[in-house]
Structures are given as C-alpha cells and as structure tokens.
Scaffold this active site. Structure first.
Site, PDB file in Angstrom:
ATOM      1  N   HIS A  63     -37.473  19.960 -56.357  1.00 48.21           N
ATOM      2  CA  HIS A  63     -39.035  19.571 -55.852  1.00 48.21           C
ATOM      3  C   HIS A  63     -39.722  19.674 -57.406  1.00 48.21           C
ATOM      4  CE1 HIS A  63     -42.861  19.900 -53.861  1.00 48.21           C
ATOM      5  NE2 HIS A  63     -43.277  20.727 -54.459  1.00 48.21           N
TER       6      HIS A  63
ATOM      7  N   CYS B 267     -42.351  13.387 -53.589  1.00 48.32           N
ATOM      8  CA  CYS B 267     -43.133  14.199 -54.355  1.00 48.32           C
ATOM      9  C   CYS B 267     -42.785  13.868 -55.707  1.00 48.32           C
ATOM     10  CB  CYS B 267     -42.517  15.668 -54.301  1.00 48.32           C
ATOM     11  SG  CYS B 267     -40.931  15.954 -54.626  1.00 48.32           S
TER      12      CYS B 267
END
Length: 353
Positions: free
Chosen positions: A119, A233
């Site tokens: 992430h 993301c």
C-alpha cells in the site's frame, strides 16, 4: 488481493471525500467545453476507432453511495466532514515523504510484503508548525466490493459498491510505515506549492470516483498493449508526484521506487454494453446470465466448501474457457484470457523530474 487495501488503525482521518454522512463541498465547476470534452472521451475516438488503453472516465461530481453499501472498517475515520486540507503559509517549507507498507501490515505484519503486495501513500511535514500529515487514496467499502459486485434480488444487474477516495489526516505513523515498509524523504515544496497541490487533490478526487483493481495487457512483454489501466492507491501517488513536479518540486529517491501491479492478460477486449443494454433487454438474456454466473463465484461470506467450489468455477472460466468479464467505466467488456492469465509484479516507477 491488491496494493491499496485500507488500514484499520486509530489514526485520525481527514476526509477529502466522502465522510460517513457524505457531506461534500463541490470544488470544481466544469465549463461547457469541459463537459463536452468528457462526453467525447469514451472507449472510442471521434473516428470510431478503438482507443487503447480505454480512458478512465471522470465525472463532474461524486455521487452519494447507495445505503446498501456498508464498509467493514470505517473509511478515513474521525476526519473533517467538509474535506478541508490545512492551509500552509506561502513561506513554509514542506518536506515530502514516500510511504509504503505491506497491505494489512497492522494485522499480518510483513506477510503480504513477502509477495510484494504493498500500500502506498505520501507524507508531508511543515517546518514552520512542526506538524506532519499523511495522504492516501483507497476503497470506501474495502477491496472486494470494488473488485466484484453483489447479487441483489431487487436488481437485475450485478450491484457494485465501488468508490475510492482520498484521505488526509494529521500525523505519520512511523512504526506502521517503517517496521516493514518505507518512510523516505523525497523532496521539499513551498507552502504555496502545497496549497496549489491541495486544490488539485480535491479536484482530482471529486472527478475520479471509482476504484479499478486490474491492469489489463496483451502479454507480459515490454512492447505489449495495455487495454485498461488500474486506478488505485499507487496511481494516486503517481498522479500526485507528477503534479508536484509540474508545480516545480524536485523529487529524488536513494532507493528503487517499486510499486505493486496486478495484471490480467488477454487478447483484444470486446465491448459488451452497460447495465441497461445487457440486463434490460430480453435479446441479451444469455449474456446477462453468463455475466451473473461468472461473478457469482466471487460472492463474499462463502463457506469453505462453497469457496473451494467457487475456485474451481473460476479456474474453469478463466483458464479453460479463457473468459473474464471486466467492469470498467460502468460498462462490461469481455476479455479473451491468455497465459499467464494473472500476475502480481513489483516494478519500478521512477519519480518524475
């Protein structure tokens, strides 16, 4: 399953869009020209020739989510309901940090990091106030809801709970990002540049409303054709870095800037239609049934036996029948799948200069 699953931590969140009550300021008003331009940007150009990759569709405003869609973990908790980003003095010097950590690090440590499922986010620190901040973009209703639809008795078409949005909150959780990931200063911007960036983030976030898990390519080779780009993301981070460079920032890293990508491989996709076209016409009943059957294998909350049976069905459909139905821009496409079918990579994307 993807690099952008959100974190269920105790950090305060500053909603950009949307909060739990979906209060939202409108940050952009499109001119007539822009609206017409958006209408022209579809999967085909003005000559009727297919455009690859298919452009990600943007909107003039973010819609309220359907009450049916519920998040297991609250999106961007305890944030400003009006989506405000702190204003910085023009003379301030803002440090910029590259943040990366394994997905679900707060629960599983480095487990998913071993598979390079990461992430990504960006950190900021004000030299004048001493305060620091985290900015990230992820799913409102968790990854599964963005990647696969629900079956509802009151709707003919598969029902999607798919929105992604940016979150801005005070603080950088150093332990979370450093323990199994990365916290690296990559540059500085002025307070004026930060304020310009904040306005751009709010505009980008209001017009780019949905999450896309998959990048679809013709093959793993360097000269392959990209049919569809992901929107997640890491893509938000890339867009933000490019905007900072456009505003005059100088960004550099001492380490390789790698990011997770999940690929599907297929021959040239075929456009099938939208919900009304496929699920609202009796002549399309066979296709509609096939799409619903395909996505049935990905329904949540299955028993272990059901899950195993679903995996077998997925294998048959994707590998043996070489079929995948992709939902992109709120439209369905058929992907004639090719080996290696699916692949997770961890590849370098250099910082812009």
């Amino acid at each position: 399953m993807h690099s952008c699953e959100e974190r269920d931590d105790e950090s305060g969140g500053n909603f950009l869009f949307p909060d739990s009550s979906m209060k939202r300021p409108v940050f952009i008003v499109y001119s007539v020209f822009q609206v017409c331009f958006l209408a022209l940007i579809s999967s085909r150009n003005i000559n009727g020739k297919q455009v690859w990759p298919v452009p990600y569709r943007r909107f003039d405003r973010r819609p309220d989510p359907d009450p049916y869609c519920q998040a297991l973990y609250t999106f961007c908790p305890t944030g400003d309901p009006d989506g405000r980003i702190p204003y910085m003095r023009d003379s301030d010097v803002i440090s910029v940090f590259r943040l990366q950590t394994p997905v679900w690090e707060f629960k599983y440590g480095d487990l998913l990091g071993k598979f390079h499922i990461m992430h990504d986010a960006i950190g900021f620190a004000s030299s004048e106030t001493g305060r620091n901040y985290t900015m990230e973009w992820y799913e409102l209703f968790q990854l599964g809801n963005c990647t696969f639809p629900h079956e509802r008795e009151d709707t003919a078409a598969p029902f999607w709970c798919n929105q992604g949005a940016a979150c801005f909150f005070e603080g950088i959780d150093d332990l979370h990002w450093q323990q199994n990931g990365t916290v690296e200063k990559v540059g500085e911007i002025s307070g004026e540049q930060f304020n310009d960036l904040a306005r751009w983030v709010q505009e980008d976030n209001e017009t780019g409303i949905y999450y896309e898990t998959w990048t679809v390519r013709s093959d793993p080779g360097a000269n392959s054709t990209t049919w569809f780009e992901s929107y997640d993301c890491s893509q938000f981070v890339h867009r933000t870095y490019r905007k900072m460079a456009e505003l005059g920032a100088k960004l550099s890293s001492k380490t390789q800037t790698n990011y997770t990508k999940i690929y599907l491989y297929s021959g040239e996709p075929t456009y099938l239609g939208d919900d009304d076209t496929i699920f609202g016409q009796s002549s399309m009943k066979t296709l509609a049934t096939d799409i619903k059957k395909f996505y049935h294998s990905f329904q949540p909350h299955q028993s272990m036996i059901q899950f195993i049976l679903s995996l077998i069905e997925v294998y048959k459909k994707v590998v043996l029948e070489k079929t995948f139905y992709l939902y992109y821009n709120f439209e369905y496409w058929h992907l004639p799948m090719k080996a290696p079918y699916i692949q997770i990579t961890y590849e370098e994307v250099p910082l812009p200069h």
